[in-house]
Design a protein around this motif. Structure first.
Motif, PDB file in Angstrom:
ATOM      1  N   GLU A  38       0.826  -1.206   0.000  1.00  0.00           N
ATOM      2  CA  GLU A  38       0.000   0.000   0.000  1.00  0.00           C
ATOM      3  C   GLU A  38       0.863   1.260   0.000  1.00  0.00           C
ATOM      4  O   GLU A  38       0.569   2.231  -0.700  1.00  0.00           O
ATOM      5  N   ALA A  39       1.953   1.236   0.776  1.00  0.00           N
ATOM      6  CA  ALA A  39       2.852   2.390   0.816  1.00  0.00           C
ATOM      7  C   ALA A  39       3.561   2.571  -0.521  1.00  0.00           C
ATOM      8  O   ALA A  39       3.704   3.694  -1.022  1.00  0.00           O
ATOM      9  N   LEU A  40       3.985   1.467  -1.129  1.00  0.00           N
ATOM     10  CA  LEU A  40       4.639   1.550  -2.434  1.00  0.00           C
ATOM     11  C   LEU A  40       3.667   2.065  -3.497  1.00  0.00           C
ATOM     12  O   LEU A  40       4.041   2.873  -4.353  1.00  0.00           O
ATOM     13  N   ALA A  41       2.425   1.589  -3.431  1.00  0.00           N
ATOM     14  CA  ALA A  41       1.420   2.052  -4.399  1.00  0.00           C
ATOM     15  C   ALA A  41       1.184   3.556  -4.252  1.00  0.00           C
ATOM     16  O   ALA A  41       0.994   4.268  -5.252  1.00  0.00           O
ATOM     17  N   ARG A  42       1.214   4.023  -3.037  1.00  0.00           N
ATOM     18  CA  ARG A  42       1.047   5.468  -2.796  1.00  0.00           C
ATOM     19  C   ARG A  42       2.186   6.256  -3.427  1.00  0.00           C
ATOM     20  O   ARG A  42       1.975   7.302  -4.053  1.00  0.00           O
ATOM     21  N   LEU A  43       3.399   5.753  -3.289  1.00  0.00           N
ATOM     22  CA  LEU A  43       4.563   6.422  -3.875  1.00  0.00           C
ATOM     23  C   LEU A  43       4.548   6.348  -5.395  1.00  0.00           C
ATOM     24  O   LEU A  43       4.992   7.274  -6.075  1.00  0.00           O
ATOM     25  N   VAL A  44       4.028   5.256  -5.935  1.00  0.00           N
ATOM     26  CA  VAL A  44       3.869   5.154  -7.392  1.00  0.00           C
ATOM     27  C   VAL A  44       2.878   6.200  -7.879  1.00  0.00           C
ATOM     28  O   VAL A  44       3.101   6.871  -8.906  1.00  0.00           O
ATOM     29  N   SER A  45       1.775   6.378  -7.148  1.00  0.00           N
ATOM     30  CA  SER A  45       0.769   7.361  -7.549  1.00  0.00           C
ATOM     31  C   SER A  45       1.325   8.781  -7.510  1.00  0.00           C
ATOM     32  O   SER A  45       0.842   9.657  -8.233  1.00  0.00           O
ATOM     33  N   GLU A  46       2.354   9.009  -6.682  1.00  0.00           N
ATOM     34  CA  GLU A  46       2.986  10.325  -6.577  1.00  0.00           C
ATOM     35  C   GLU A  46       4.168  10.472  -7.538  1.00  0.00           C
ATOM     36  O   GLU A  46       4.868  11.474  -7.502  1.00  0.00           O
ATOM     37  N   ARG A  47       4.405   9.444  -8.352  1.00  0.00           N
ATOM     38  CA  ARG A  47       5.462   9.447  -9.367  1.00  0.00           C
ATOM     39  C   ARG A  47       6.871   9.426  -8.778  1.00  0.00           C
ATOM     40  O   ARG A  47       7.845   9.687  -9.474  1.00  0.00           O
ATOM     41  N   ALA A  48       6.976   9.109  -7.501  1.00  0.00           N
ATOM     42  CA  ALA A  48       8.292   8.953  -6.894  1.00  0.00           C
ATOM     43  C   ALA A  48       8.881   7.591  -7.240  1.00  0.00           C
ATOM     44  O   ALA A  48      10.111   7.428  -7.316  1.00  0.00           O
ATOM     45  N   LEU A  49       8.020   6.600  -7.430  1.00  0.00           N
ATOM     46  CA  LEU A  49       8.415   5.261  -7.863  1.00  0.00           C
ATOM     47  C   LEU A  49       7.551   4.886  -9.063  1.00  0.00           C
ATOM     48  O   LEU A  49       6.561   5.550  -9.361  1.00  0.00           O
ATOM     49  N   GLU A  50       7.942   3.804  -9.741  1.00  0.00           N
ATOM     50  CA  GLU A  50       7.137   3.347 -10.870  1.00  0.00           C
ATOM     51  C   GLU A  50       6.929   1.846 -10.808  1.00  0.00           C
ATOM     52  O   GLU A  50       7.819   1.104 -10.377  1.00  0.00           O
TER      53      GLU A  50
END
Length: 233
Positions: free
Chosen positions: A58-70
């Motif tokens: 869930e935390a990784l998905a949040r960071l993906v949504s913020e374009r910090a991760l893909e």
């Protein structure tokens, strides 16, 4: 620079697990802990942080949504690769938004704020070889910006810093002046501008400070860029 980013993550307690995982990863990105292209597997991160995999996902998905991760195939997540186009875009966005917030802060800074900014600059200069310079740089900028009191722009700046982290890390590995006394040249310029009450001067120094890392990458060997995604000029 520091060692692998995951080695710096700590176990997380049971309460508000997802938020705490997110904050650790976000702060590590902001402080340039991760390399461009570094891969995250939820199970590996969960083991490192002593939590279950679900809040990590869930935390990784949040960071993906913020374009910090893909997101990648097979449930992997990675730090985006470096592209010249994105580097220029991030640098421009940071200059515009952080410049605006710095100008606003000029009217709000207290003597205690200025003393704190000076102390952070001195600490940076004195510990640049052994100290956590990324954290000191972050502390200087964010102390300045927080004085402006904008609850709207601060999250935008945090997002931009997450995206900029791998670029700043790459630049620091390429060029020593990011870790010697030249690194605080523009911090000193900002302090001088604050003392003079000159907003335009402060904004110029701030933008020069932001752009120095990206200028190093502009001059870098093309091999640092992800050319498959159109990153090279």
């Amino acid at each position: 620079m520091d060692g692998p980013g995951l080695d710096r993550l700590a176990p997380v307690g049971r309460e508000t697990v997802q938020d705490r995982i997110y904050r650790q990863l976000r702060d590590a990105l902001i402080r340039c802990r991760f390399e461009a292209g570094e891969i995250f597997l939820a199970g590996d991160v969960a083991q490192r942080m002593s939590v279950s995999s679900m809040p990590v996902r869930e935390a990784l998905a949040r960071l993906v949504s913020e374009r910090a991760l893909e997101a990648m195939p097979n449930r992997r997540v990675r730090v985006p690769l470096l592209t010249l186009e994105r580097a220029r875009d991030i640098a421009q966005a940071r200059s515009l938004i952080e410049g605006e917030l710095a100008a606003r802060a000029m009217d709000m800074l207290t003597p205690a704020d200025i003393e704190r900014l000076e102390a952070l600059t001195v600490e940076y200069e004195e510990t640049r070889e052994s100290g956590d310079i990324a954290s000191l740089n972050h502390a200087f900028h964010f102390h300045l910006y927080q004085a402006a009191g904008s609850s709207v722009l601060m999250p935008v700046i945090e997002s931009l810093w997450m995206q900029a982290g791998p670029y700043v890390r790459a630049a620091a590995k390429l060029h020593r002046p990011l870790t010697d006394s030249a690194a605080t040249l523009h911090h000193r310029g900002i302090l001088s501008a604050i003392a003079a009450g000159d907003k335009e001067w402060a904004v110029r120094e701030l933008k020069a400070d932001i752009n120095q890392a990206f200028a190093i990458l502009e001059r870098a060997d093309p091999a640092v860029w992800d050319t498959d995604n159109g990153g090279a000029a």
